[in-house]
Design a protein around this motif. Structure first.
Motif, PDB file in Angstrom:
ATOM      1  N   SER A 288      53.259  36.337  24.582  1.00 40.66           N
ATOM      2  CA  SER A 288      53.857  35.195  25.350  1.00 40.66           C
ATOM      3  C   SER A 288      53.345  33.836  25.325  1.00 40.66           C
ATOM      4  CB  SER A 288      53.374  35.987  26.413  1.00 40.66           C
ATOM      5  OG  SER A 288      51.694  35.931  27.079  1.00 40.66           O
ATOM      6  N   SER A 289      54.756  33.167  25.704  1.00 40.81           N
ATOM      7  CA  SER A 289      53.811  31.760  25.712  1.00 40.81           C
ATOM      8  C   SER A 289      52.917  31.123  26.602  1.00 40.81           C
ATOM      9  CB  SER A 289      55.879  31.608  25.881  1.00 40.81           C
ATOM     10  OG  SER A 289      55.651  29.755  26.041  1.00 40.81           O
ATOM     11  N   PRO A 290      52.489  30.714  26.508  1.00 39.00           N
ATOM     12  CA  PRO A 290      51.296  29.524  26.885  1.00 39.00           C
ATOM     13  C   PRO A 290      51.849  29.373  28.341  1.00 39.00           C
ATOM     14  CG  PRO A 290      50.619  28.781  25.024  1.00 39.00           C
ATOM     15  CD  PRO A 290      52.010  29.671  24.953  1.00 39.00           C
ATOM     16  N   ARG A 291      53.298  28.565  28.594  1.00 36.45           N
ATOM     17  CA  ARG A 291      54.232  28.370  29.849  1.00 36.45           C
ATOM     18  C   ARG A 291      54.195  29.255  30.461  1.00 36.45           C
ATOM     19  NH1 ARG A 291      55.835  22.991  28.392  1.00 36.45           N
ATOM     20  NH2 ARG A 291      55.643  22.767  25.046  1.00 36.45           N
ATOM     21  N   LEU A 296      48.134  26.231  34.347  1.00 35.35           N
ATOM     22  CA  LEU A 296      49.234  24.957  33.915  1.00 35.35           C
ATOM     23  C   LEU A 296      47.788  24.519  32.995  1.00 35.35           C
ATOM     24  CD1 LEU A 296      50.549  22.271  33.892  1.00 35.35           C
ATOM     25  CD2 LEU A 296      49.025  21.604  35.285  1.00 35.35           C
ATOM     26  N   VAL A 297      48.372  25.444  31.478  1.00 34.57           N
ATOM     27  CA  VAL A 297      48.174  25.272  30.083  1.00 34.57           C
ATOM     28  C   VAL A 297      48.648  23.858  29.358  1.00 34.57           C
ATOM     29  CG1 VAL A 297      47.696  26.834  27.766  1.00 34.57           C
ATOM     30  CG2 VAL A 297      48.665  27.650  29.614  1.00 34.57           C
ATOM     31  N   ILE A 298      47.800  23.387  29.017  1.00 37.52           N
ATOM     32  CA  ILE A 298      47.819  22.435  28.577  1.00 37.52           C
ATOM     33  C   ILE A 298      48.289  22.371  25.987  1.00 37.52           C
ATOM     34  CG2 ILE A 298      47.677  20.450  30.179  1.00 37.52           C
ATOM     35  CD1 ILE A 298      44.941  19.877  28.913  1.00 37.52           C
ATOM     36  N   ALA A 299      46.834  22.959  26.195  1.00 36.93           N
ATOM     37  CA  ALA A 299      46.570  23.028  24.871  1.00 36.93           C
ATOM     38  C   ALA A 299      46.131  24.576  23.941  1.00 36.93           C
ATOM     39  CB  ALA A 299      45.943  22.591  24.124  1.00 36.93           C
ATOM     40  N   LEU A 300      46.257  25.074  23.290  1.00 39.90           N
ATOM     41  CA  LEU A 300      45.666  26.267  22.523  1.00 39.90           C
ATOM     42  C   LEU A 300      44.676  25.843  21.522  1.00 39.90           C
ATOM     43  CD1 LEU A 300      48.676  29.173  21.768  1.00 39.90           C
ATOM     44  CD2 LEU A 300      46.882  28.624  24.232  1.00 39.90           C
ATOM     45  N   PHE A 301      42.996  26.908  21.515  1.00 42.11           N
ATOM     46  CA  PHE A 301      42.482  26.136  20.661  1.00 42.11           C
ATOM     47  C   PHE A 301      42.672  27.097  19.611  1.00 42.11           C
ATOM     48  CE2 PHE A 301      37.922  25.526  18.522  1.00 42.11           C
ATOM     49  CZ  PHE A 301      38.346  24.670  18.378  1.00 42.11           C
ATOM     50  N   ARG A 302      42.842  27.401  18.339  1.00 40.08           N
ATOM     51  CA  ARG A 302      43.162  28.392  17.179  1.00 40.08           C
ATOM     52  C   ARG A 302      42.450  27.747  16.246  1.00 40.08           C
ATOM     53  NH1 ARG A 302      48.753  30.056  16.655  1.00 40.08           N
ATOM     54  NH2 ARG A 302      48.877  30.501  18.805  1.00 40.08           N
ATOM     55  N   ARG A 303      41.633  28.618  16.033  1.00 38.05           N
ATOM     56  CA  ARG A 303      41.161  29.127  14.694  1.00 38.05           C
ATOM     57  C   ARG A 303      39.722  27.560  14.726  1.00 38.05           C
ATOM     58  NH1 ARG A 303      44.461  32.725  13.512  1.00 38.05           N
ATOM     59  NH2 ARG A 303      45.820  31.014  12.396  1.00 38.05           N
ATOM     60  N   GLY A 304      39.855  26.882  15.308  1.00 34.05           N
ATOM     61  CA  GLY A 304      38.895  25.533  15.027  1.00 34.05           C
ATOM     62  C   GLY A 304      39.938  24.373  15.107  1.00 34.05           C
ATOM     63  N   LYS A 305      41.497  24.358  15.599  1.00 33.37           N
ATOM     64  CA  LYS A 305      42.137  23.537  15.522  1.00 33.37           C
ATOM     65  C   LYS A 305      42.861  23.669  17.247  1.00 33.37           C
ATOM     66  CE  LYS A 305      46.484  22.035  13.713  1.00 33.37           C
ATOM     67  NZ  LYS A 305      47.097  23.053  11.799  1.00 33.37           N
ATOM     68  N   LEU A 307      46.277  23.261  19.718  1.00 33.32           N
ATOM     69  CA  LEU A 307      47.384  23.079  19.102  1.00 33.32           C
ATOM     70  C   LEU A 307      48.163  22.487  20.708  1.00 33.32           C
ATOM     71  CD1 LEU A 307      47.786  26.658  17.438  1.00 33.32           C
ATOM     72  CD2 LEU A 307      47.719  24.422  16.271  1.00 33.32           C
ATOM     73  N   SER A 308      48.608  21.548  19.938  1.00 29.40           N
ATOM     74  CA  SER A 308      49.508  21.871  21.417  1.00 29.40           C
ATOM     75  C   SER A 308      50.820  21.807  21.677  1.00 29.40           C
ATOM     76  CB  SER A 308      50.354  20.273  20.971  1.00 29.40           C
ATOM     77  OG  SER A 308      50.946  19.284  21.834  1.00 29.40           O
ATOM     78  N   LEU A 309      51.119  22.423  22.946  1.00 28.84           N
ATOM     79  CA  LEU A 309      52.735  23.148  22.973  1.00 28.84           C
ATOM     80  C   LEU A 309      53.900  22.354  22.513  1.00 28.84           C
ATOM     81  CD1 LEU A 309      51.910  24.358  27.353  1.00 28.84           C
ATOM     82  CD2 LEU A 309      50.868  25.050  25.176  1.00 28.84           C
ATOM     83  N   ALA A 310      53.718  21.839  22.390  1.00 29.11           N
ATOM     84  CA  ALA A 310      54.601  21.192  21.587  1.00 29.11           C
ATOM     85  C   ALA A 310      54.783  21.915  20.375  1.00 29.11           C
ATOM     86  CB  ALA A 310      55.545  19.464  21.796  1.00 29.11           C
ATOM     87  N   ASP A 311      53.684  21.822  19.435  1.00 29.72           N
ATOM     88  CA  ASP A 311      53.557  22.318  18.284  1.00 29.72           C
ATOM     89  C   ASP A 311      54.595  23.867  18.157  1.00 29.72           C
ATOM     90  OD1 ASP A 311      52.996  23.614  15.615  1.00 29.72           O
ATOM     91  OD2 ASP A 311      51.108  22.444  15.831  1.00 29.72           O
TER      92      ASP A 311
END
Length: 338
Positions: A288-291, A296-305, A307-311
């Motif tokens: 699903s989408s973080p939105r 209120l999700v502002i970012a994801l953390f994936r494999r040490g990186k 990720l902005s929601l704009a990414d």
């Protein structure tokens, strides 16, 4: 040297308490002797006065015993056996109370040290207890970490006293020395926060920690100057916080966009409004989408990186992602269901 938090009694109060006990004990023995004064005989054979009773009590309790006053009746001798002899032992204990207290404290500290060494694991070591170190410890405690899981390494006496007064275990010494970090059980720690007063010291501490842990312990270091951040990362720091650059950006925001400063302060101040939080993505959220989440999700953390929601990669939650969101941190607020 390891210091454990303790509530200590002031020396004047301790001496006053012991003196009061000693005087009370002498007065109690005098009253017992004077009440049975007919059962005692002195060399003058004129009976015991109140002063004689004080004299006999003092020389008896101090084990001096000149022998000029002796109990002759059975009741007086029984009182000496059952009352005065135990009182003499108690009086001696009061007199040597300071020595006994020191020995007891040493034994207690050794016992606490042995217990601490056995159970300390997965803890956080904070090198430096200045402004940055105290703020870091405060944030750790506000996020649920117990005081027993925080170990402070500091060589400044004033900072050591402050850390001990705050209820923390402290290691006295320089964090740049291997034996000091070994005393703090750096090999069993989950993270090391380096908040020293200079960047060169931070680099030395980082190198020492990396040498002792082979990179298995997370190292978070603070740098005063941005130009030293790459050096800290090369030395082994996993995360570097540049204090001067961060303060400079906030100062710039306060001029161009003042409301943003209030938002940042709200996010960084616990218990007053908004706060940043992170959790693992649930299985039903994968795909699903973080939105679409309730938080209120502002970012994801994936494999040490991060990720902005704009990414484009941040448009969908994947297995193993960490969700970074803003939560309501007010005390009366009802926490959102995870």
């Amino acid at each position: 040297m390891i210091h454990f938090p303790a509530v200590r009694q002031g020396p004047l109060r301790a001496i006053t308490t012991r003196l009061a006990f000693a005087v009370a004990l002498v007065v109690a023995v005098v009253m017992v002797i004077y009440a049975d004064r007919e059962g005692y005989r002195d060399v003058n054979e004129d009976g015991l006065s109140l002063l004689d009773s004080f004299y006999y009590a003092v020389v008896t309790l101090s084990t001096t015993g000149y022998g000029d006053i002796t109990p002759v009746s059975e009741s007086a001798r029984l009182v000496n056996v059952l009352v005065i002899t135990p009182a003499r032992v108690l009086f001696l204990i009061i007199l040597v109370g300071t020595t006994l207290e020191v020995l007891t404290d040493q034994y207690r500290n050794n016992l606490r040290l042995q217990r601490w060494r056995k159970r300390v694991k997965n803890h956080v070591i904070v090198c430096g207890y200045g402004t940055k170190g105290r703020a870091a410890v405060g944030t750790l405690l506000e996020n649920g970490l117990e005081k027993g899981q925080v170990v402070v390494v500091e060589n400044n006496p004033a900072a050591l006293r402050q850390a001990t007064a705050d209820g923390l275990v402290t290691i006295e010494g320089s964090a740049t020395r291997s034996h000091v970090l070994k005393e703090a059980r750096v090999g069993d720690a989950r993270a090391v926060i380096i908040a020293t007063d200079s960047d060169d010291a931070s680099v030395l501490v980082t190198l020492t920690v990396r040498q002792l842990t082979s990179g298995k312990v997370s190292i978070i270091a603070a740098a005063r100057e941005a130009e030293n951040a790459p050096l800290l990362r090369q030395s082994g720091a996993h995360h570097v916080i540049v204090s001067s650059a961060t303060a400079g950006r906030l100062l710039g925001l306060s001029t161009t966009a003042p409301p943003l400063i209030e938002v940042v302060e709200d996010l960084l101040t616990p218990g007053q409004g908004m706060a940043l939080a992170m959790r693992s993505a649930r299985r039903d959220e994968v795909g699903s989408s973080p939105r679409e989440l309730t938080e209120l999700v502002i970012a994801l953390f994936r494999r040490g990186k991060v990720l902005s929601l704009a990414d484009p990669e941040g448009h969908t939650i994947q297995t193993g992602d960490m969700v970074v969101y803003v939560r309501d941190d007010r005390p009366e607020a009802v926490p959102a269901m995870p």
